[in-house]
Design a protein around this motif. Structure first.
Motif, PDB file in Angstrom:
ATOM      1  N   GLY A  64      22.035  40.960  -8.238  1.00 13.70           N
ATOM      2  CA  GLY A  64      22.105  42.350  -8.278  1.00 13.70           C
ATOM      3  C   GLY A  64      21.048  43.173  -8.668  1.00 13.70           C
ATOM      4  N   ALA A  65      20.987  44.076  -7.746  1.00 13.50           N
ATOM      5  CA  ALA A  65      20.150  45.013  -8.217  1.00 13.50           C
ATOM      6  C   ALA A  65      20.371  46.569  -8.309  1.00 13.50           C
ATOM      7  CB  ALA A  65      18.596  44.568  -7.360  1.00 13.50           C
ATOM      8  N   THR A  66      19.304  47.139  -9.096  1.00 14.18           N
ATOM      9  CA  THR A  66      19.593  48.874  -9.024  1.00 14.18           C
ATOM     10  C   THR A  66      18.969  49.189  -7.631  1.00 14.18           C
ATOM     11  OG1 THR A  66      18.372  49.401 -10.039  1.00 14.18           O
ATOM     12  CG2 THR A  66      20.038  49.716 -11.144  1.00 14.18           C
ATOM     13  N   ALA A  67      18.849  50.196  -7.407  1.00 10.63           N
ATOM     14  CA  ALA A  67      18.587  50.968  -6.007  1.00 10.63           C
ATOM     15  C   ALA A  67      17.398  51.668  -6.148  1.00 10.63           C
ATOM     16  CB  ALA A  67      19.161  52.753  -5.923  1.00 10.63           C
ATOM     17  N   SER A  68      16.798  51.808  -6.569  1.00 12.00           N
ATOM     18  CA  SER A  68      15.431  51.841  -7.750  1.00 12.00           C
ATOM     19  C   SER A  68      14.788  50.483  -7.131  1.00 12.00           C
ATOM     20  CB  SER A  68      15.354  52.700  -9.006  1.00 12.00           C
ATOM     21  OG  SER A  68      15.548  53.914 -10.143  1.00 12.00           O
ATOM     22  N   GLU A  69      15.493  49.497  -8.404  1.00 16.13           N
ATOM     23  CA  GLU A  69      14.756  48.582  -7.774  1.00 16.13           C
ATOM     24  C   GLU A  69      14.532  48.151  -6.383  1.00 16.13           C
ATOM     25  OE1 GLU A  69      16.043  45.981 -11.663  1.00 16.13           O
ATOM     26  OE2 GLU A  69      18.183  46.390 -10.205  1.00 16.13           O
ATOM     27  N   ILE A  70      15.481  48.284  -5.650  1.00 12.69           N
ATOM     28  CA  ILE A  70      16.341  47.596  -4.399  1.00 12.69           C
ATOM     29  C   ILE A  70      14.334  48.756  -3.492  1.00 12.69           C
ATOM     30  CG2 ILE A  70      16.832  48.065  -2.184  1.00 12.69           C
ATOM     31  CD1 ILE A  70      19.556  47.378  -3.852  1.00 12.69           C
ATOM     32  N   GLY A  71      14.408  49.453  -3.905  1.00 11.93           N
ATOM     33  CA  GLY A  71      13.634  50.564  -3.169  1.00 11.93           C
ATOM     34  C   GLY A  71      11.783  50.310  -3.546  1.00 11.93           C
ATOM     35  N   ARG A  72      11.927  49.253  -4.893  1.00 11.50           N
ATOM     36  CA  ARG A  72      10.328  49.098  -5.396  1.00 11.50           C
ATOM     37  C   ARG A  72      10.071  47.588  -4.895  1.00 11.50           C
ATOM     38  NH1 ARG A  72      12.068  50.532 -10.657  1.00 11.50           N
ATOM     39  NH2 ARG A  72      12.561  48.837 -11.168  1.00 11.50           N
ATOM     40  N   ARG A  73      10.785  46.875  -4.783  1.00 11.34           N
ATOM     41  CA  ARG A  73      10.940  45.466  -3.586  1.00 11.34           C
ATOM     42  C   ARG A  73      10.448  46.035  -2.267  1.00 11.34           C
ATOM     43  NH1 ARG A  73      15.989  43.034  -7.089  1.00 11.34           N
ATOM     44  NH2 ARG A  73      14.929  42.605  -9.040  1.00 11.34           N
ATOM     45  N   LEU A  74      11.506  46.981  -1.724  1.00 11.13           N
ATOM     46  CA  LEU A  74      10.755  47.439  -0.368  1.00 11.13           C
ATOM     47  C   LEU A  74       9.971  47.774  -0.050  1.00 11.13           C
ATOM     48  CD1 LEU A  74      15.041  47.488   0.619  1.00 11.13           C
ATOM     49  CD2 LEU A  74      13.329  45.910   1.440  1.00 11.13           C
ATOM     50  N   GLY A  75       9.255  48.874  -0.732  1.00 12.60           N
ATOM     51  CA  GLY A  75       7.941  49.430  -1.035  1.00 12.60           C
ATOM     52  C   GLY A  75       8.425  50.450  -0.331  1.00 12.60           C
ATOM     53  N   VAL A  76       9.929  51.082  -0.551  1.00 15.17           N
ATOM     54  CA  VAL A  76      10.047  52.802  -0.063  1.00 15.17           C
ATOM     55  C   VAL A  76      10.971  53.797  -1.180  1.00 15.17           C
ATOM     56  CG1 VAL A  76      10.960  51.430   1.846  1.00 15.17           C
ATOM     57  CG2 VAL A  76      12.604  51.751   0.136  1.00 15.17           C
ATOM     58  N   LYS A 113      12.909  55.523  -3.882  1.00 13.45           N
ATOM     59  CA  LYS A 113      14.841  55.334  -4.076  1.00 13.45           C
ATOM     60  C   LYS A 113      15.953  55.915  -3.055  1.00 13.45           C
ATOM     61  CE  LYS A 113      17.992  56.460  -7.699  1.00 13.45           C
ATOM     62  NZ  LYS A 113      18.275  57.338  -8.500  1.00 13.45           N
ATOM     63  N   GLN A 114      15.057  57.111  -2.874  1.00 15.52           N
ATOM     64  CA  GLN A 114      16.504  57.661  -1.568  1.00 15.52           C
ATOM     65  C   GLN A 114      17.317  56.833  -0.529  1.00 15.52           C
ATOM     66  OE1 GLN A 114      13.721  59.209  -2.839  1.00 15.52           O
ATOM     67  NE2 GLN A 114      14.859  60.739  -4.310  1.00 15.52           N
ATOM     68  N   ALA A 115      15.381  56.610   0.241  1.00 14.21           N
ATOM     69  CA  ALA A 115      15.355  56.022   1.054  1.00 14.21           C
ATOM     70  C   ALA A 115      16.166  54.764   1.117  1.00 14.21           C
ATOM     71  CB  ALA A 115      14.073  55.417   1.977  1.00 14.21           C
ATOM     72  N   ALA A 116      16.126  53.806  -0.445  1.00 13.03           N
ATOM     73  CA  ALA A 116      17.047  52.500  -0.711  1.00 13.03           C
ATOM     74  C   ALA A 116      18.560  52.779  -0.566  1.00 13.03           C
ATOM     75  CB  ALA A 116      15.929  51.649  -1.970  1.00 13.03           C
ATOM     76  N   GLY A 117      19.159  54.337  -1.151  1.00 15.41           N
ATOM     77  CA  GLY A 117      20.195  54.084  -0.814  1.00 15.41           C
ATOM     78  C   GLY A 117      21.037  54.154  -0.170  1.00 15.41           C
ATOM     79  N   LYS A 118      20.039  55.380   0.973  1.00 10.96           N
ATOM     80  CA  LYS A 118      20.754  54.792   2.165  1.00 10.96           C
ATOM     81  C   LYS A 118      21.227  53.792   3.221  1.00 10.96           C
ATOM     82  CE  LYS A 118      18.894  60.085   4.043  1.00 10.96           C
ATOM     83  NZ  LYS A 118      18.249  60.606   4.933  1.00 10.96           N
ATOM     84  N   THR A 119      19.993  52.960   2.861  1.00 11.34           N
ATOM     85  CA  THR A 119      19.911  51.444   3.587  1.00 11.34           C
ATOM     86  C   THR A 119      21.856  50.794   2.395  1.00 11.34           C
ATOM     87  OG1 THR A 119      17.793  51.445   4.031  1.00 11.34           O
ATOM     88  CG2 THR A 119      19.368  49.349   3.550  1.00 11.34           C
ATOM     89  N   VAL A 120      22.049  51.132   1.244  1.00 10.43           N
ATOM     90  CA  VAL A 120      22.738  50.494   0.351  1.00 10.43           C
ATOM     91  C   VAL A 120      23.829  51.314   1.540  1.00 10.43           C
ATOM     92  CG1 VAL A 120      23.981  50.145  -1.586  1.00 10.43           C
ATOM     93  CG2 VAL A 120      21.448  50.188  -1.362  1.00 10.43           C
TER      94      VAL A 120
END
Length: 163
Positions: free
Chosen positions: A60-72, A74-81
């Motif tokens: 698992g990961a936080t939205a911030s971590e997901i955003g960093r890993r995807l290069g997007v 935190k808000q964009a990662a949050g929408k995808t989540v």
């Protein structure tokens, strides 16, 4: 079986053709994989979701971590989540290490799509081996490893295309 095209002479090959052929090969594999996934009940999954699910990872990961890993962002990662959560691929739970944070975790459906994707990629590679031969596929992979910079296999493809 795939039809082989005539190979032009070295002088007749424009430089832009190599990246276009690499992208077309990538696209053909991804498109076929997604047709297979749709046949197994994953009709709503998109290529970008695969990157996001990989970014979530086993633990698992936080939205911030997901955003960093995807290069997007935190808000964009949050929408995808949010989209993945609505489709049943991930869930948000309290982080056992920090009660103030939410952790995004794969659901059984998320694990299933990743397992089916891995199996599908193996089948597609086997088909390339059947058509091109094992030696040619291994040589192509080795050549690509030589040409691709170390660390270039990253999850931030969606963010890279958006720039």
């Amino acid at each position: 079986m795939a039809e082989r095209r005539a190979e032009p002479s070295e002088e007749d090959v424009p430089g832009f053709e190599l990246p276009m052929l690499l992208f077309a090969g990538f696209r053909s594999i991804i498109d076929e994989l997604h047709r297979d996934l749709a046949g197994h009940g994953h009709v709503d999954v998109r290529p970008a979701y695969g990157y996001a699910l990989q970014a979530v990872g086993r633990d698992g990961a936080t939205a911030s971590e997901i955003g960093r890993r995807l290069g997007v962002s935190k808000q964009a990662a949050g929408k995808t989540v949010e989209k993945l959560e609505g489709l049943g691929y991930v869930e948000r739970v309290g982080d056992p290490r920090d009660g103030r944070r939410k952790l995004v975790r794969l659901t059984a459906r998320g694990v299933d799509v990743l397992v089916r994707s891995a199996e599908g990629f193996d089948r597609l590679r086997a088909r390339w081996v059947e058509v091109l031969g094992a030696d040619r596929v291994r040589a192509m992979e080795a050549d690509l490893r030589t040409m691709v910079p170390t660390g270039a296999l990253r999850l931030d493809v969606p963010g890279w295309f958006d720039d």
